[in-house]
Write a protein that holds these residues in place. Structure first.
Motif, mmCIF file in Angstrom:
data_model
loop_
_atom_site.group_PDB
_atom_site.id
_atom_site.type_symbol
_atom_site.label_atom_id
_atom_site.label_comp_id
_atom_site.label_asym_id
_atom_site.label_seq_id
_atom_site.Cartn_x
_atom_site.Cartn_y
_atom_site.Cartn_z
ATOM 1 N N ASN A 1 0.749 -1.257 -0.012
ATOM 2 C CA ASN A 1 0.122 -0.004 -0.046
ATOM 3 C C ASN A 1 0.929 1.306 0.106
ATOM 4 N N VAL B 1 0.399 3.541 -4.683
ATOM 5 C CA VAL B 1 -0.507 2.682 -5.358
ATOM 6 C C VAL B 1 -0.760 3.202 -6.761
ATOM 7 N N MET C 1 -8.706 -1.938 -0.873
ATOM 8 C CA MET C 1 -7.891 -2.003 0.016
ATOM 9 C C MET C 1 -8.020 -3.482 0.616
ATOM 10 N N TYR D 1 -1.500 -3.942 2.303
ATOM 11 C CA TYR D 1 -1.704 -4.512 0.981
ATOM 12 C C TYR D 1 -2.928 -3.916 0.249
ATOM 13 N N ARG D 2 -2.855 -3.801 -1.123
ATOM 14 C CA ARG D 2 -4.167 -3.515 -1.760
ATOM 15 C C ARG D 2 -4.147 -4.330 -3.018
#
Length: 125
Positions: free
Chosen positions: A70, A73, A111, A116-117
């Motif tokens: 993240n 991005v 999300m 992390y995404r």
């Protein structure tokens, strides 16, 4: 009375060990989209072992899913998509809009955890 404290101690140790087991296994990550066949733990491990910013985690005839940390991005997505000739137009919510030869490509982000995404890219990319 001592027996009561031994039982309480054993139960508490069991709870702590169960919590540690859950934390170090896949249960600490939320579920992935249905199209992703890997476990959450495997997906994070794949990203951590890669030297790439975006790592493909699933691909089918309709879409490709990526995972990324993240950080920066939108810039990372712009670089990936622009490298294939798409021109960035704008961002609306969690969607990044690109154009190429009168076609529109909408890349969406989600999300997944605080770190992390997930990124969904349509197959015609």
């Amino acid at each position: 009375m001592n027996r009561k404290w031994v039982i309480i101690g054993v139960v508490l140790i069991g709870i702590v060990l169960l919590a540690i087991f859950i934390y170090f296994n896949q249960l600490r990550y939320p579920a992935l989209p249905a199209d992703v066949e890997s476990t959450p733990k495997e997906v994070v491990q794949k990203l951590n072992e890669s030297d790439q910013k975006l790592v493909e985690i699933s691909k089918d005839d309709e879409e490709t899913w990526y995972i990324m940390k993240n950080e920066d991005v939108n810039e990372q997505i712009k670089q990936l998509i622009s490298s294939k000739g798409w021109i960035f137009k704008n961002i609306d919510g969690n969607g990044l809009f690109f154009e190429k030869d009168d076609e529109v490509l909408i890349v969406s982000t989600e999300m997944w955890t605080g770190n992390y995404r997930l990124v969904k890219v349509p197959a015609h990319f």
